[in-house]
Write a protein that holds these residues in place. Structure first.
Motif, PDB file in Angstrom:
ATOM      1  N   TYR A   1       0.869  -1.179   0.000  1.00  0.00           N
ATOM      2  CA  TYR A   1       0.000   0.000   0.000  1.00  0.00           C
ATOM      3  C   TYR A   1       0.905   1.228   0.000  1.00  0.00           C
ATOM      4  CZ  TYR A   1      -3.695   3.216   1.490  1.00  0.00           C
ATOM      5  OH  TYR A   1      -4.584   4.246   1.562  1.00  0.00           O
ATOM      6  N   PHE A   2       1.016   1.840  -1.170  1.00  0.00           N
ATOM      7  CA  PHE A   2       1.869   3.031  -1.336  1.00  0.00           C
ATOM      8  C   PHE A   2       3.248   2.841  -0.690  1.00  0.00           C
ATOM      9  CE2 PHE A   2      -2.495   4.596  -1.804  1.00  0.00           C
ATOM     10  CZ  PHE A   2      -2.401   5.176  -3.061  1.00  0.00           C
ATOM     11  N   GLY A   3       3.882   1.721  -1.046  1.00  0.00           N
ATOM     12  CA  GLY A   3       5.254   1.495  -0.600  1.00  0.00           C
ATOM     13  C   GLY A   3       5.388   0.881   0.781  1.00  0.00           C
ATOM     14  N   GLN A   4       4.278   0.703   1.477  1.00  0.00           N
ATOM     15  CA  GLN A   4       4.346   0.100   2.806  1.00  0.00           C
ATOM     16  C   GLN A   4       3.523  -1.193   2.839  1.00  0.00           C
ATOM     17  OE1 GLN A   4       3.342   3.906   5.111  1.00  0.00           O
ATOM     18  NE2 GLN A   4       4.956   2.966   6.335  1.00  0.00           N
ATOM     19  N   ILE A   5       3.645  -1.910   3.939  1.00  0.00           N
ATOM     20  CA  ILE A   5       2.783  -3.082   4.147  1.00  0.00           C
ATOM     21  C   ILE A   5       1.535  -2.580   4.862  1.00  0.00           C
ATOM     22  CG2 ILE A   5       2.556  -5.318   5.292  1.00  0.00           C
ATOM     23  CD1 ILE A   5       5.664  -5.333   5.505  1.00  0.00           C
ATOM     24  N   SER A   6       0.355  -2.937   4.355  1.00  0.00           N
ATOM     25  CA  SER A   6      -0.873  -2.615   5.082  1.00  0.00           C
ATOM     26  C   SER A   6      -1.526  -3.915   5.533  1.00  0.00           C
ATOM     27  CB  SER A   6      -1.846  -1.829   4.194  1.00  0.00           C
ATOM     28  OG  SER A   6      -3.144  -1.863   4.762  1.00  0.00           O
ATOM     29  N   PHE A   7      -1.640  -4.064   6.841  1.00  0.00           N
ATOM     30  CA  PHE A   7      -2.293  -5.265   7.393  1.00  0.00           C
ATOM     31  C   PHE A   7      -3.773  -5.283   7.010  1.00  0.00           C
ATOM     32  CE2 PHE A   7       0.585  -6.471  11.267  1.00  0.00           C
ATOM     33  CZ  PHE A   7       1.721  -6.336  10.489  1.00  0.00           C
ATOM     34  N   LEU A   8      -4.377  -4.080   6.940  1.00  0.00           N
ATOM     35  CA  LEU A   8      -5.795  -4.030   6.550  1.00  0.00           C
ATOM     36  C   LEU A   8      -5.958  -4.503   5.120  1.00  0.00           C
ATOM     37  CD1 LEU A   8      -8.756  -3.133   7.090  1.00  0.00           C
ATOM     38  CD2 LEU A   8      -8.135  -0.922   6.131  1.00  0.00           C
ATOM     39  N   LYS A   9      -5.076  -4.015   4.254  1.00  0.00           N
ATOM     40  CA  LYS A   9      -5.193  -4.402   2.856  1.00  0.00           C
ATOM     41  C   LYS A   9      -4.992  -5.913   2.701  1.00  0.00           C
ATOM     42  CE  LYS A   9      -3.609  -3.562  -1.827  1.00  0.00           C
ATOM     43  NZ  LYS A   9      -2.629  -2.889  -2.690  1.00  0.00           N
ATOM     44  N   ALA A  10      -4.091  -6.470   3.508  1.00  0.00           N
ATOM     45  CA  ALA A  10      -3.881  -7.917   3.463  1.00  0.00           C
ATOM     46  C   ALA A  10      -5.208  -8.638   3.696  1.00  0.00           C
ATOM     47  CB  ALA A  10      -2.855  -8.331   4.523  1.00  0.00           C
ATOM     48  N   GLY A  11      -5.938  -8.173   4.695  1.00  0.00           N
ATOM     49  CA  GLY A  11      -7.235  -8.788   4.979  1.00  0.00           C
ATOM     50  C   GLY A  11      -8.210  -8.594   3.834  1.00  0.00           C
ATOM     51  N   LEU A  12      -8.238  -7.378   3.285  1.00  0.00           N
ATOM     52  CA  LEU A  12      -9.195  -7.081   2.209  1.00  0.00           C
ATOM     53  C   LEU A  12      -8.888  -7.892   0.953  1.00  0.00           C
ATOM     54  CD1 LEU A  12      -9.432  -3.178   2.534  1.00  0.00           C
ATOM     55  CD2 LEU A  12     -10.955  -4.922   3.505  1.00  0.00           C
ATOM     56  N   GLN A  13      -7.612  -8.067   0.654  1.00  0.00           N
ATOM     57  CA  GLN A  13      -7.239  -8.779  -0.578  1.00  0.00           C
ATOM     58  C   GLN A  13      -7.470 -10.279  -0.468  1.00  0.00           C
ATOM     59  OE1 GLN A  13      -6.993  -7.372  -3.204  1.00  0.00           O
ATOM     60  NE2 GLN A  13      -5.244  -6.059  -3.543  1.00  0.00           N
ATOM     61  N   PHE A  14      -7.214 -10.836   0.710  1.00  0.00           N
ATOM     62  CA  PHE A  14      -7.176 -12.291   0.800  1.00  0.00           C
ATOM     63  C   PHE A  14      -8.432 -12.914   1.401  1.00  0.00           C
ATOM     64  CE2 PHE A  14      -2.583 -11.302   0.452  1.00  0.00           C
ATOM     65  CZ  PHE A  14      -2.304 -12.090  -0.656  1.00  0.00           C
ATOM     66  N   ALA A  15      -9.351 -12.101   1.929  1.00  0.00           N
ATOM     67  CA  ALA A  15     -10.560 -12.667   2.544  1.00  0.00           C
ATOM     68  C   ALA A  15     -11.479 -13.257   1.478  1.00  0.00           C
ATOM     69  CB  ALA A  15     -11.302 -11.569   3.307  1.00  0.00           C
ATOM     70  N   ASP A  16     -12.161 -14.330   1.841  1.00  0.00           N
ATOM     71  CA  ASP A  16     -13.202 -14.844   0.941  1.00  0.00           C
ATOM     72  C   ASP A  16     -14.394 -13.886   0.916  1.00  0.00           C
ATOM     73  OD1 ASP A  16     -11.815 -17.210   0.257  1.00  0.00           O
ATOM     74  OD2 ASP A  16     -12.390 -18.091   2.182  1.00  0.00           O
ATOM     75  N   ARG A  17     -14.714 -13.320   2.057  1.00  0.00           N
ATOM     76  CA  ARG A  17     -15.789 -12.328   2.127  1.00  0.00           C
ATOM     77  C   ARG A  17     -15.332 -11.167   2.997  1.00  0.00           C
ATOM     78  NH1 ARG A  17     -17.863 -15.278  -0.897  1.00  0.00           N
ATOM     79  NH2 ARG A  17     -20.021 -15.970  -1.077  1.00  0.00           N
ATOM     80  N   ILE A  18     -15.781  -9.984   2.624  1.00  0.00           N
ATOM     81  CA  ILE A  18     -15.495  -8.783   3.412  1.00  0.00           C
ATOM     82  C   ILE A  18     -16.826  -8.257   3.923  1.00  0.00           C
ATOM     83  CG2 ILE A  18     -14.529  -6.449   3.358  1.00  0.00           C
ATOM     84  CD1 ILE A  18     -13.087  -7.392   0.704  1.00  0.00           C
ATOM     85  N   THR A  19     -16.895  -7.992   5.191  1.00  0.00           N
ATOM     86  CA  THR A  19     -18.093  -7.309   5.673  1.00  0.00           C
ATOM     87  C   THR A  19     -17.667  -6.028   6.363  1.00  0.00           C
ATOM     88  OG1 THR A  19     -18.195  -8.247   7.904  1.00  0.00           O
ATOM     89  CG2 THR A  19     -19.213  -9.540   6.146  1.00  0.00           C
ATOM     90  N   THR A  20     -18.600  -5.105   6.397  1.00  0.00           N
ATOM     91  CA  THR A  20     -18.429  -3.961   7.265  1.00  0.00           C
ATOM     92  C   THR A  20     -19.720  -3.796   8.032  1.00  0.00           C
ATOM     93  OG1 THR A  20     -17.714  -1.690   7.450  1.00  0.00           O
ATOM     94  CG2 THR A  20     -19.072  -2.237   5.528  1.00  0.00           C
ATOM     95  N   VAL A  21     -19.762  -2.789   8.929  1.00  0.00           N
ATOM     96  CA  VAL A  21     -20.743  -2.864   9.999  1.00  0.00           C
ATOM     97  C   VAL A  21     -22.037  -2.083   9.761  1.00  0.00           C
ATOM     98  CG1 VAL A  21     -19.130  -3.597  11.776  1.00  0.00           C
ATOM     99  CG2 VAL A  21     -19.310  -1.170  11.213  1.00  0.00           C
ATOM    100  N   SER A  22     -22.252  -1.664   8.520  1.00  0.00           N
ATOM    101  CA  SER A  22     -23.583  -1.156   8.152  1.00  0.00           C
ATOM    102  C   SER A  22     -23.673  -1.153   6.629  1.00  0.00           C
ATOM    103  CB  SER A  22     -23.835   0.265   8.685  1.00  0.00           C
ATOM    104  OG  SER A  22     -23.012   1.207   8.033  1.00  0.00           O
ATOM    105  N   PRO A  23     -24.884  -1.303   6.102  1.00  0.00           N
ATOM    106  CA  PRO A  23     -25.040  -1.274   4.649  1.00  0.00           C
ATOM    107  C   PRO A  23     -24.607   0.056   4.028  1.00  0.00           C
ATOM    108  CG  PRO A  23     -26.963  -2.264   5.681  1.00  0.00           C
ATOM    109  CD  PRO A  23     -26.112  -1.712   6.795  1.00  0.00           C
TER     110      PRO A  23
END
Ligand code: ADP
Length: 480
Positions: free
Chosen positions: A195-217
């Motif tokens: 993520y812009f030259g750094q490691i993003s732990f959040l992006k890791a989750g977003l890229q590799f998850a089978d499903r992504i949820t967030t907490v409201s529609p």
């Protein structure tokens, strides 16, 4: 169905915000849906000391340069896996040191948590091989990367879910840590964890998850755009077919005005009149004039720009001009804290604040304030407005994220139909906020309209029952 939840905080053991409320409440709510959820948490002192006697111990190979073991047992009624690695977690602040800065080894701390989550996901914990690994926010994101990267090397893995509670926390760390975090160089691409030259732990989750949820529609929609997406909107748009919004609930036993040890007098929807006793207690505690008839606005929040409380500080004169009072409970940015302190000093008896964190006072305020202000610039779900609905405090909220999804604005149509539960405003700026405050004051003057809103709010289902059904359905779909 077995689910491993991976979380950096969980109520009532460790809490810095709404994330803990969610991870603490989900296991109980999911049990009713036939889902057994166990939560992997770091072995912070508060977690270790709460663990019931007789926890089983599994020795782990050294982690990030220190010894580690996995404890499995119960604490505060929750089934836990506790990662006991004192060199990483034997500290009071879950994320921040006493100087208010991130712990310098947060990358190692949460990569270690994620590595152990991946091990449990692959069956390393005796008696509990999960069907699903469910990671929360950036602290758990790498777990899904370790599982997916392992699968590329032929190691089987369970299905995975990533829940974004707040996209504003990307979990960014220098690329020089790749080897230490056991991440292959090949994963450091824009299609991976870079993520812009750094490691993003959040992006890791977003890229590799089978499903992504967030907490409201609504937040699920908002984060597909550049303003709310905060740099992750592109990643999310590419995976939009995997993204959905599931509203949070609240623990309706912890938040129950009929049985709440922190409030001045118990009450329920059939008779909210005893709220008056808690109102007086709030006024006394915060040094406000003990006037039962005056509209009392409250804030229970982190005092940060996200929460729009700088706008409220600006709107204090307009609020006071309606004749109302303001009670503030919160801590956060020095500038906003100072703004409320000075509002209090300049308006004794009319503005009261407690700068700090006080669970008991939060309950008392929900029971005692007439209206709860939540002027957030963005709000993934928001829990305080749900507590307010349950407690008969009228939420006055920005029309964003979960606030838009959970409060029915008292517009002419909703009032005519008798379905309003609060006041919404937008765009999020001082003038619309001031207008919303004035609108609330006019509604407060109309006792019948106010009481109808209160009844509607208290009748709203804010429990985990509905959300738990949605998570369970998602897990079942994935496991199939
Ligand atoms: P966030 O997680 O963004 O801080 P939420 O509304 O989702 O916001 O959750 C906030 C939680 O923290 C609620 O349970 C609220 O009651 C609690 N809270 C926030 N600030 C305080 C405070 N100063 N004292 C006590 N409880 C607080």
């Amino acid at each position: 169905m077995r689910v491993l939840s991976v979380a950096a905080e969980l109520y009532p053991l460790v809490k810095t915000g709404g994330l803990a409320d969610v991870t603490g409440a989900l296991p109980g709510a999911l049990a009713a849906e036939g889902v057994t959820m166990r939560t992997l948490v770091p072995g912070y002192p508060a977690v270790l000391s709460a663990l019931d006697a007789g926890a089983a111990t599994t020795e782990l190979p050294p982690l990030m340069g220190g010894s580690a073991r996995l404890l499995s047992g119960r604490a505060a009624g929750l089934e836990l896996f506790v990662l006991d690695a004192p060199h990483l977690y034997a500290r009071v602040g879950p994320y921040l040191g006493p100087d208010g800065r991130d712990w310098p080894d947060n990358a190692q701390r949460f990569a270690a948590l994620s590595q152990v989550a991946a091990r449990i996901g692959r069956g390393a914990a005796p008696g509990f091989t999960p069907d699903i690994v469910h990671a929360h926010d950036w602290q758990g994101g790498l777990a899904l990367a370790y599982l997916a990267l392992g699968e590329q090397r032929g190691v089987a893995r369970p299905a995975t879910v990533m829940t974004v509670h707040n996209i504003a926390f990307p979990g960014l760390f220098p690329a020089t840590l790749l080897a230490e975090l056991d991440l292959p160089v090949s994963s450091f691409t824009t299609a991976g964890i870079e993520y812009f030259g750094q490691i993003s732990f959040l992006k890791a989750g977003l890229q590799f998850a089978d499903r992504i949820t967030t907490v409201s529609p609504t937040y699920a929609q908002e984060i597909l755009g550049p303003a709310a997406g905060m740099g992750f909107d592109g990643v999310l748009r590419a995976r939009a077919d995997r993204l959905s919004g599931i509203l949070n609930g609240i623990d309706t036993e912890v938040w129950n005005p009929a049985r709440d040890p922190h409030i001045a007098a118990a009450y329920d929807a059939a008779n909210p009149a005893p709220r008056a006793a808690s109102k007086q207690a709030v006024q006394r505690r915060l040094g406000l004039v003990e006037d039962p008839g005056c509209l009392l606005f409250g804030v229970i929040s982190r005092l940060t720009g996200q929460k729009g409380l700088d706008l409220l500080a600006e709107a204090v004169p307009a609020l006071l001009a309606t004749g109302a009072q303001l009670a503030v409970l919160g801590a956060g940015g020095a500038g906003i804290e100072a703004a409320f302190r000075s509002a209090q000093a300049g308006n004794p008896g009319r503005v009261g604040c407690l700068i700090g964190y006080d669970e008991g006072l939060a309950h008392l305020m929900q029971a005692g304030v007439d209206a709860l202000l939540v002027p957030s610039r963005f709000e993934p779900c928001g829990l305080t407005q749900l507590c307010a609905l349950r407690f008969g405090a009228i939420p006055v909220v920005a029309r964003v994220g979960g606030l838009a999804d959970t409060v029915i604005d008292a517009n002419a149509a909703a009032l005519a139909q008798g379905v309003a539960t609060g006041v919404q405003f937008g765009p999020v700026a001082a003038i619309p906020l001031e207008q919303a405050i004035r609108r609330a004051a006019m509604l407060f003057a109309d006792r019948a309209a106010w009481q109808t809103m209160q009844r509607n709010g208290m009748a709203t289902d804010v429990s985990w029952t509905g959300p738990a059904k949605r998570y369970a359905a998602l897990y079942r779909e994935l496991a199939a």
